[in-house]
Design a protein around this motif. Structure first.
Motif, PDB file in Angstrom:
ATOM      1  N   ARG A  89       0.826  -1.212   0.000  1.00 17.31           N
ATOM      2  CA  ARG A  89       0.000   0.000   0.000  1.00 17.31           C
ATOM      3  C   ARG A  89       0.858   1.259   0.000  1.00 17.31           C
ATOM      4  N   ALA A  90       1.929   1.255   0.798  1.00 11.42           N
ATOM      5  CA  ALA A  90       2.804   2.427   0.854  1.00 11.42           C
ATOM      6  C   ALA A  90       3.479   2.668  -0.491  1.00 11.42           C
ATOM      7  N   GLY A  91       3.891   1.566  -1.159  1.00  7.51           N
ATOM      8  CA  GLY A  91       4.523   1.714  -2.470  1.00  7.51           C
ATOM      9  C   GLY A  91       3.575   2.269  -3.499  1.00  7.51           C
ATOM     10  N   LEU A 124       3.379  10.396  -9.475  1.00  8.59           N
ATOM     11  CA  LEU A 124       2.730  10.558 -10.780  1.00  8.59           C
ATOM     12  C   LEU A 124       1.824  11.778 -10.777  1.00  8.59           C
ATOM     13  N   GLY A 125       1.125  11.973  -9.659  1.00 11.36           N
ATOM     14  CA  GLY A 125       0.216  13.110  -9.555  1.00 11.36           C
ATOM     15  C   GLY A 125       0.917  14.443  -9.591  1.00 11.36           C
ATOM     16  N   LEU A 162      10.648  -0.197  -7.185  1.00 13.19           N
ATOM     17  CA  LEU A 162       9.829  -1.030  -8.055  1.00 13.19           C
ATOM     18  C   LEU A 162      10.413  -1.041  -9.465  1.00 13.19           C
ATOM     19  N   THR A 163       9.953  -1.963 -10.287  1.00 15.68           N
ATOM     20  CA  THR A 163      10.417  -1.998 -11.670  1.00 15.68           C
ATOM     21  C   THR A 163       9.675  -0.948 -12.496  1.00 15.68           C
ATOM     22  N   ARG A 164      10.258  -0.574 -13.631  1.00 14.33           N
ATOM     23  CA  ARG A 164       9.594   0.369 -14.532  1.00 14.33           C
ATOM     24  C   ARG A 164       8.275  -0.203 -15.021  1.00 14.33           C
ATOM     25  N   GLN A 165       8.236  -1.520 -15.265  1.00 14.81           N
ATOM     26  CA  GLN A 165       7.014  -2.149 -15.742  1.00 14.81           C
ATOM     27  C   GLN A 165       5.888  -2.022 -14.718  1.00 14.81           C
ATOM     28  N   THR A 166       6.241  -2.178 -13.441  1.00 14.80           N
ATOM     29  CA  THR A 166       5.233  -2.046 -12.388  1.00 14.80           C
ATOM     30  C   THR A 166       4.721  -0.618 -12.321  1.00 14.80           C
ATOM     31  N   ARG A 221       2.368  -0.032 -15.160  1.00 21.75           N
ATOM     32  CA  ARG A 221       1.049  -0.644 -14.957  1.00 21.75           C
ATOM     33  C   ARG A 221       0.204   0.185 -14.011  1.00 21.75           C
ATOM     34  N   ILE A 222       0.825   0.681 -12.950  1.00 18.03           N
ATOM     35  CA  ILE A 222       0.093   1.529 -12.007  1.00 18.03           C
ATOM     36  C   ILE A 222      -0.360   2.813 -12.686  1.00 18.03           C
ATOM     37  N   LYS A 223       0.532   3.386 -13.488  1.00 17.65           N
ATOM     38  CA  LYS A 223       0.208   4.617 -14.201  1.00 17.65           C
ATOM     39  C   LYS A 223      -0.953   4.412 -15.164  1.00 17.65           C
ATOM     40  N   ALA A 224      -0.971   3.257 -15.846  1.00 13.00           N
ATOM     41  CA  ALA A 224      -2.016   2.993 -16.834  1.00 13.00           C
ATOM     42  C   ALA A 224      -3.379   2.808 -16.191  1.00 13.00           C
ATOM     43  N   ASP A 225      -3.423   2.195 -15.000  1.00 14.54           N
ATOM     44  CA  ASP A 225      -4.714   1.936 -14.360  1.00 14.54           C
ATOM     45  C   ASP A 225      -4.541   1.878 -12.849  1.00 14.54           C
ATOM     46  N   PRO A 226      -4.456   3.045 -12.191  1.00 13.00           N
ATOM     47  CA  PRO A 226      -4.238   3.054 -10.741  1.00 13.00           C
ATOM     48  C   PRO A 226      -5.379   2.409  -9.957  1.00 13.00           C
ATOM     49  N   ALA A 227      -6.606   2.513 -10.472  1.00 15.83           N
ATOM     50  CA  ALA A 227      -7.737   1.889  -9.778  1.00 15.83           C
ATOM     51  C   ALA A 227      -7.598   0.374  -9.772  1.00 15.83           C
TER      52      ALA A 227
END
Length: 211
Positions: free
Chosen positions: A161-163, A171-172, A187-191, A194-200
């Motif tokens: 959760r903290a990460g 990002l914000g 974290l990895t760039r891929q991770t 993925r978070i950036k593409a769909d944080p929800a």
């Protein structure tokens, strides 16, 4: 004069280390770390937390209080703005790791004071709004999973959760690239992508694992 880092995580199993690492990577020389473990920034004010309360006795005029972002002080607008203004009134400088913001009470120029106070209010309001948006998406993800009757959780997330909060915060702010965020959070760039593409969806995945 000391530089004190205040760190907070909202669940007991989250890791505080990355907040200190981020601060040091940003160039801060930390003399002392004050940390609250497993404490909500919404339901408890800074003074109600064991270590948060200690900050008010520990910090003196000329000291610097460092936080990763204002959401570490709390996610309640009134509490955060009141805390920052009280520290400034004591002569404490408040600085953030993200965006390298500096708040102090030394200025007497009314225009500078107005800009400073407006920025404090904006950042505190954003912290509360981010929490409310995260909780809303988490509830939506849980309800969707229940509605589909899914039991397969997929691969356990590589972030906690903290990460996730650290990535979404950076990002914000829009000032750090994917590689920089990856280095800062471990974290990895891929991770991060993925978070950036769909944080929800990233939040819902944590929720499905009870994290």
């Amino acid at each position: 004069m000391r530089t004190v880092l205040y760190a907070r995580v909202s669940t007991a199993d989250q890791n505080l280390a990355h907040q200190k690492t981020q601060a040091e990577q940003a160039g801060f020389v930390i003399d002392e770390v004050v940390a609250d473990h497993g404490v909500s920034g919404v339901s408890t004010t800074l003074r109600e937390r064991a270590e948060g309360k200690r900050l008010y006795d520990l910090l003196r005029r000329g000291d610097t209080l460092v936080v990763r972002w204002v959401d570490r002080l709390g996610r309640n607008y009134a509490d955060v703005t009141e805390a920052i203004r009280e520290f400034m009134a004591k002569g404490v400088i408040v600085r953030t790791v993200i965006n390298n913001m500096t708040f102090d009470g030394s200025t007497s120029d009314p225009i500078q004071m107005a800009v400073r106070d407006a920025l404090i209010g904006f950042m505190a309001a954003t912290a509360q709004a981010q929490h409310e948006a995260t909780k809303a998406s988490q509830r939506a993800g849980i309800e969707a999973a229940r509605g589909d009757g899914k039991t397969y959780l997929g691969r356990k997330p590589s972030y906690d959760r903290a990460g996730l909060e650290a990535v979404t915060d950076m990002l914000g702010q829009g000032t750090a690239g994917t590689s920089e965020i990856a280095r800062a959070t471990g974290l990895t760039r891929q991770t991060v992508l993925r978070i950036k593409a769909d944080p929800a969806a990233a939040d819902a995945q944590l929720a499905s694992w009870g994290l």
